[in-house]
Scaffold this motif. Structure first.
Motif, mmCIF file in Angstrom:
data_model
loop_
_atom_site.group_PDB
_atom_site.id
_atom_site.type_symbol
_atom_site.label_atom_id
_atom_site.label_comp_id
_atom_site.label_asym_id
_atom_site.label_seq_id
_atom_site.Cartn_x
_atom_site.Cartn_y
_atom_site.Cartn_z
ATOM 1 N N SER A 122 0.844 -1.193 0.000
ATOM 2 C CA SER A 122 0.000 0.000 0.000
ATOM 3 C C SER A 122 0.874 1.236 0.000
ATOM 4 N N CYS A 123 0.334 2.342 -0.535
ATOM 5 C CA CYS A 123 1.039 3.621 -0.539
ATOM 6 C C CYS A 123 0.054 4.743 -0.253
ATOM 7 N N SER A 124 0.551 5.832 0.297
ATOM 8 C CA SER A 124 -0.282 6.988 0.582
ATOM 9 C C SER A 124 0.515 8.267 0.362
ATOM 10 N N ILE A 125 -0.197 9.329 -0.064
ATOM 11 C CA ILE A 125 0.392 10.661 -0.127
ATOM 12 C C ILE A 125 0.068 11.377 1.174
ATOM 13 N N LEU A 126 1.076 11.957 1.806
ATOM 14 C CA LEU A 126 0.875 12.708 3.038
ATOM 15 C C LEU A 126 0.515 14.155 2.717
ATOM 16 N N GLY A 141 2.780 16.231 0.520
ATOM 17 C CA GLY A 141 3.047 15.812 -0.848
ATOM 18 C C GLY A 141 4.018 14.664 -0.975
ATOM 19 N N LEU A 142 4.584 14.207 0.134
ATOM 20 C CA LEU A 142 5.501 13.082 0.092
ATOM 21 C C LEU A 142 4.715 11.771 0.115
ATOM 22 N N VAL A 143 5.330 10.728 -0.415
ATOM 23 C CA VAL A 143 4.686 9.420 -0.512
ATOM 24 C C VAL A 143 5.320 8.466 0.500
ATOM 25 N N ARG A 144 4.504 7.613 1.072
ATOM 26 C CA ARG A 144 4.999 6.536 1.935
ATOM 27 C C ARG A 144 4.379 5.224 1.463
ATOM 28 N N CYS A 145 5.186 4.151 1.447
ATOM 29 C CA CYS A 145 4.719 2.833 1.031
ATOM 30 C C CYS A 145 5.134 1.783 2.057
ATOM 31 N N ASP A 187 11.997 2.294 -2.572
ATOM 32 C CA ASP A 187 13.068 2.843 -1.732
ATOM 33 C C ASP A 187 14.457 2.404 -2.167
ATOM 34 N N GLY A 188 14.560 1.779 -3.340
ATOM 35 C CA GLY A 188 15.860 1.353 -3.830
ATOM 36 C C GLY A 188 16.267 -0.030 -3.372
ATOM 37 N N THR A 189 15.369 -0.732 -2.663
ATOM 38 C CA THR A 189 15.660 -2.080 -2.194
ATOM 39 C C THR A 189 14.527 -3.019 -2.629
ATOM 40 N N THR A 190 14.700 -4.293 -2.313
ATOM 41 C CA THR A 190 13.605 -5.256 -2.461
ATOM 42 C C THR A 190 13.314 -5.895 -1.102
ATOM 43 N N ILE A 203 7.628 3.581 4.474
ATOM 44 C CA ILE A 203 8.938 4.111 4.125
ATOM 45 C C ILE A 203 8.783 5.033 2.923
ATOM 46 N N GLU A 204 9.757 5.907 2.720
ATOM 47 C CA GLU A 204 9.663 6.915 1.670
ATOM 48 C C GLU A 204 10.307 6.431 0.378
ATOM 49 N N PRO A 205 9.542 6.359 -0.716
ATOM 50 C CA PRO A 205 10.145 6.047 -2.010
ATOM 51 C C PRO A 205 11.073 7.175 -2.454
#
Length: 199
Positions: free
Chosen positions: A49-53, A56-60, A71-74, A81-83
């Motif tokens: 899941s992801c949401s916009i705060l 304007g930032l996104v968290r997943c 976030d640059g990982t798997t 966490i912030e993409p």
């Protein structure tokens, strides 16, 4: 009240483009002219899941086997966490193991699974960070399903990218595309979009 506000602002909240009177509206991150509680400020994929705060930032959060948390990982995450992405985002879409976000100036960034080119960047390589989808114009609305992604553009046209087994991309073929292709034969401009796995 919230119910009245949400109803009155439903067009702006979902598309962030114009009021019912045709007024141009400025999108603020996570606050698309009206209530922040909109269909486009939260998105759920297959197992993430992801949401916009409100800034304007996104968290997943959730499963991250294809990099769909951005976030640059798997590495899976039990907490938001912030993409890694540029700019302020105003709308989200997720489907399967892919996530996309619409930036306030109309560009679309996607990350995660890309087996069929659903990220729209011209490749079929998964990405654990946001890549720019190559839509031909500024987007005003986005939608993602399991294997393809679509957008309504600022001229009312629709473009889609990814798997096309059953004509899912709407271009009159069943050939997959790793860059967006135009949906053919729409009789008028699109004002809403919804997609699922095979349509």
């Amino acid at each position: 009240d919230l119910e009245e506000s949400s109803t009155w602002h439903s067009y702006e909240s979902e598309w962030g483009a114009n009021s019912f009177r045709g007024e141009t509206l400025l999108n603020a991150g996570g606050f698309q002219q009206g209530s922040i509680f909109t269909f486009s400020t939260i998105a759920r994929g297959g197992d993430h899941s992801c949401s916009i705060l409100d800034d304007g930032l996104v968290r997943c959060w959730g499963y991250n086997g294809h990099g769909q948390l951005g976030d640059g990982t798997t590495t899976d995450s039990l907490l938001p966490i912030e993409p890694t992405m540029p700019g302020t985002m105003v709308s989200l879409a997720a489907g399967g193991e892919t996530t996309c976000a619409l930036r306030d100036e109309g560009s679309v960034y996607c990350w995660g699974s890309n087996d069929y080119g659903q990220l729209g960047d011209g490749s079929t390589t998964d990405s654990s960070t946001a890549v720019l989808a190559q839509f031909s114009r500024a987007a005003i609305a986005i939608a993602s399903a399991y294997d393809h992604t679509c957008a309504i553009l600022d001229d009312g046209s629709v473009e889609c990218t990814g798997r096309n087994l059953y004509g899912t991309l709407g271009d009159g073929t069943n050939s997959d595309s790793s860059t967006p292709v135009g949906v053919s034969a729409l009789p008028s401009s699109a004002i809403a979009i919804a997609i699922d796995r095979f349509h």
